[in-house]
Design an enzyme around this catalytic site. Structure first.
Site, short mmCIF file in Angstrom:
data_model
loop_
_atom_site.label_atom_id
_atom_site.label_comp_id
_atom_site.label_asym_id
_atom_site.label_seq_id
_atom_site.Cartn_x
_atom_site.Cartn_y
_atom_site.Cartn_z
N GLN A 51 0.81 -1.22 0.00
CA GLN A 51 0.00 0.00 0.00
C GLN A 51 0.84 1.27 0.00
OE1 GLN A 51 -2.42 -1.67 3.46
NE2 GLN A 51 -3.90 -0.33 2.49
N CYS A 91 -10.41 -0.33 4.25
CA CYS A 91 -9.02 -0.38 3.78
C CYS A 91 -8.55 1.05 3.56
CB CYS A 91 -8.94 -1.16 2.47
SG CYS A 91 -7.27 -1.30 1.80
N HIS A 133 -6.56 -9.84 5.75
CA HIS A 133 -6.73 -8.72 4.83
C HIS A 133 -5.35 -8.19 4.39
CE1 HIS A 133 -8.69 -4.70 3.73
NE2 HIS A 133 -7.40 -4.38 3.79
N HIS A 137 -3.01 -8.22 0.56
CA HIS A 137 -2.34 -7.11 -0.12
C HIS A 137 -1.00 -7.55 -0.70
CE1 HIS A 137 -4.79 -3.54 0.49
NE2 HIS A 137 -4.89 -3.75 1.80
C1 QAP Z 1 -7.97 -3.63 7.35
O1 QAP Z 1 -7.91 -1.29 7.33
C2 QAP Z 1 -9.23 -3.96 8.08
O2 QAP Z 1 -11.99 3.99 4.90
C3 QAP Z 1 -7.26 -2.42 7.84
O3 QAP Z 1 -11.65 6.48 5.83
C4 QAP Z 1 -10.19 -2.98 8.38
O4 QAP Z 1 -7.03 0.08 8.82
C5 QAP Z 1 -9.50 -5.23 8.45
C6 QAP Z 1 -9.46 3.34 7.41
C7 QAP Z 1 -11.35 -3.33 9.06
C8 QAP Z 1 -10.65 -5.56 9.12
C9 QAP Z 1 -11.58 -4.62 9.43
C10 QAP Z 1 -10.37 3.13 6.39
C11 QAP Z 1 -9.28 4.61 7.91
C12 QAP Z 1 -8.67 2.23 7.94
C13 QAP Z 1 -11.09 4.19 5.89
C14 QAP Z 1 -7.80 -0.07 7.92
C15 QAP Z 1 -10.92 5.48 6.38
C16 QAP Z 1 -10.00 5.68 7.39
C17 QAP Z 1 -8.64 1.00 7.39
CO CO Z 2 -6.19 -2.82 3.04
#
Ligand code: QAP
Ligand code: CO
Length: 178
Positions: A51, A91, A133, A137
């Site tokens: 990422q 994400c 997850h 990636h």
């Molecule tokens: C993966 O994702 C994950 O849309 C990590 O506006 C997330 O940290 C696995 C984030 C949830 C399982 C459940 C996303 C921050 C963070 C957004 C994240 C945002 C601000 C995503």
């Molecule tokens: Co992600």
């Protein structure tokens, strides 16, 4: 430490296949530290090197409330997986989008830590989902790949619209380039 730029879907570089690190040396440790800083600054719970446009098999995670339990994984491998459960995922590369995805309920993961030593962990709940997850990636896979083409198209259009509103006029492509 340095904050890194996060690639956003549908950037083709998110499809890169990451390669294993040979050893966790000072450069890999710096990458891990910069990724963690970037993740915390963006209010994330997990971030993969893919990422931030680095094609190495490195992920960082912290699902704790106090954001004081960072996990660093190089060359993570799933040793076993059990159960199936749908869970809402987001994400940092797909901002503002949350959808339910089916994942294993529990995984046993082996990886090298920030100290370069191998360790194993059993992950379930939010941590279990997050590690699966982030490992996706590293193989160029995104959670939106589990959704229908129709939903993906909707997501691409929504993100494109938001990016247009975010970018100052001078940053926008001239009409002639479209
Ligand atoms: C993966 O994702 C994950 O849309 C990590 O506006 C997330 O940290 C696995 C984030 C949830 C399982 C459940 C996303 C921050 C963070 C957004 C994240 C945002 C601000 C995503
Ligand atoms: Co992600």
């Amino acid at each position: 430490m340095t904050q890194l730029a996060i690639l956003e879907y549908p950037d083709p570089r998110l499809r890169n296949q990451a390669v294993r690190v040979e050893k966790v040396d000072a450069a890999v440790r710096k990458l891990m530290d910069d990724m963690l800083e970037t993740m915390y600054a963006s209010k994330g719970i997990g971030l993969a090197a893919t990422q931030v446009n680095v094609a190495l098999r490195v992920i960082v995670l912290d699902v704790s409330e106090a954001k004081d339990q960072p996990l660093y994984l190089a060359n993570p491998e799933i040793l076993s997986a059990a159960g199936k459960t749908p869970r809402e995922e987001g994400c940092l590369s797909v901002p503002g989008i949350y959808e339910k995805v089916q994942r294993a309920e529990q995984v046993v993961v082996r990886a090298l830590g920030r100290d370069g030593k191998p360790f194993e962990m059993t992950a379930q709940g939010l941590l279990g989902v997050c590690v699966q997850h982030e490992m996706d990636h590293l193989d160029g896979k995104l959670f939106v790949d589990y959704l229908s083409e129709l939903k993906r198209q909707l997501i691409r259009r929504r993100l494109q619209k938001e990016r247009k509103q975010r970018a100052p006029a001078e940053q926008r492509a001239p009409l002639s380039a479209l």
